[in-house]
Design an enzyme around this catalytic site. Structure first.
Site, PDB file in Angstrom:
ATOM      1  N   LYS A   1       2.542   3.068  -6.134  1.00 34.78           N
ATOM      2  CA  LYS A   1       1.901   2.021  -6.897  1.00 34.78           C
ATOM      3  C   LYS A   1       2.843   1.595  -8.035  1.00 34.78           C
ATOM      4  CE  LYS A   1      -1.200   3.163  -4.517  1.00 34.78           C
ATOM      5  NZ  LYS A   1      -1.363   2.681  -3.170  1.00 34.78           N
TER       6      LYS A   1
ATOM      7  N   ASP B   1      -3.095  -2.991  -2.718  1.00 34.11           N
ATOM      8  CA  ASP B   1      -4.405  -2.035  -2.521  1.00 34.11           C
ATOM      9  C   ASP B   1      -4.154  -1.026  -3.742  1.00 34.11           C
ATOM     10  OD1 ASP B   1      -6.444  -0.706  -1.780  1.00 34.11           O
ATOM     11  OD2 ASP B   1      -5.673   0.347  -0.200  1.00 34.11           O
ATOM     12  N   ASN B   2      -5.385  -0.569  -4.314  1.00 39.11           N
ATOM     13  CA  ASN B   2      -5.410   0.605  -5.188  1.00 39.11           C
ATOM     14  C   ASN B   2      -5.184   0.077  -6.778  1.00 39.11           C
ATOM     15  OD1 ASN B   2      -4.201   2.595  -2.541  1.00 39.11           O
ATOM     16  ND2 ASN B   2      -6.265   2.776  -3.274  1.00 39.11           N
TER      17      ASN B   2
ATOM     18  N   GLU C   1     -11.077   4.153  -0.585  1.00 41.05           N
ATOM     19  CA  GLU C   1     -11.245   4.321   0.690  1.00 41.05           C
ATOM     20  C   GLU C   1     -12.051   5.863   0.856  1.00 41.05           C
ATOM     21  OE1 GLU C   1      -6.930   5.279  -0.598  1.00 41.05           O
ATOM     22  OE2 GLU C   1      -8.484   3.510  -0.580  1.00 41.05           O
TER      23      GLU C   1
ATOM     24  N   ASP D   1       1.121  -1.177  -0.032  1.00 40.00           N
ATOM     25  CA  ASP D   1      -0.096  -0.175   0.067  1.00 40.00           C
ATOM     26  C   ASP D   1       0.978   1.298   0.043  1.00 40.00           C
ATOM     27  OD1 ASP D   1      -2.168   1.388  -0.053  1.00 40.00           O
ATOM     28  OD2 ASP D   1      -2.754   1.534   2.001  1.00 40.00           O
TER      29      ASP D   1
END
Length: 259
Positions: A186, A211-212, A241, A183
């Protein structure tokens, strides 16, 4: 100079764009502009402001209440880029199912994900969390200890992931990891996954969560995970989120070994 007639002709198009992308504009305001303004008005970084709110309103030693307090801050005050409650349930569920002995988190930020995972660890398991920003790490350390987790359960490592990963075995005694949660930046996902492979740190059937991967996205990471033949890969669809209108997701990789 643009004539009024041409400007009016573009007006419906501009209105359509504003309506279609209004949620992203709200995110830009809450996640970037508002934080920038408050930083300058108060002289206190957003992460420190969030911690002061948690310190004032949360119950020490109660991880769930601390997470809930962070959620309240992020919904009603300022946006924090942590995993959040919706995707947090996905992480928690998978962690409980896998019952890992050694967990590695890349990107501690304020410690939200760290506290969430530490609370779901099986007995005698250990979590190593890596944060490159010393100011964020300072806040995270306070949050983790406020939640009641000592250094035997959670070890916070301050440093860049590309420097920390090659030293995990020698400097921190990590022989292999069973569960990884990414996280951080990226663009670093693919590089750090390959570093974990290169240094033999992924246990057989290790789980890697990222994540993401939908927004803002990690396309090269996903392409590699799906085509390299080392992983079984799926994406758990969710929302960003604290922004339910913006689609997002968590990638789940199961390591099947080097080819």
């Amino acid at each position: 100079m643009v004539s009024p007639a041409i400007a009016l002709a573009f007006l419906p198009f501009l209105i359509t764009l504003l309506i279609r992308y209004r949620h992203y504009l709200v995110l830009l305001y809450r996640a970037v502009l508002l934080g920038w303004l408050q930083d300058r008005l108060t002289g206190v970084p957003r992460e420190q402001r969030a911690f002061q709110y948690v310190l004032t309103h949360a119950i020490p030693g109660d991880p769930q209440h601390i997470l809930h307090t962070f959620d309240q801050w992020s919904y009603h005050c300022e946006h924090l880029s942590c995993v959040g409650p919706l995707k947090g349930k996905i992480v928690e569920k998978l962690l409980c199912e896998r019952a890992p002995r050694t967990v590695l988190e890349l990107g501690t930020y304020c410690g939200y994900g760290t506290v969430l995972m530490a609370a779901a660890l099986p007995p005698a398991a250990r979590l190593y969390t890596v944060e490159p920003n010393p100011q964020h790490a300072s806040v995270a350390e306070k949050v983790i200890r406020l939640a009641g987790f000592d250094e035997q359960t959670v070890e916070l490592i301050v440093g860049h992931s590309e420097e920390v990963i090659p030293q995990l075995r020698e400097q921190h005694g990590v022989q292999s990891v069973d569960f990884v949660f990414m996280d951080h930046w990226k663009r670093c996902y693919l590089r750090d996954l390959q570093l974990l492979e290169e240094h033999g740190l992924l246990a057989d059937r290790a789980t890697v969560l990222a994540d993401n991967v939908v927004f803002p996205g990690a396309p090269h990471f996903l392409q590699y995970a799906k085509t390299c033949g080392k992983y079984r890969c799926r994406v758990h669809r969710a929302s960003l989120e604290y922004c339910r209108a913006i689609p997002d997701g968590i990638a789940e990789l199961c390591y099947t070994g080097a080819r």
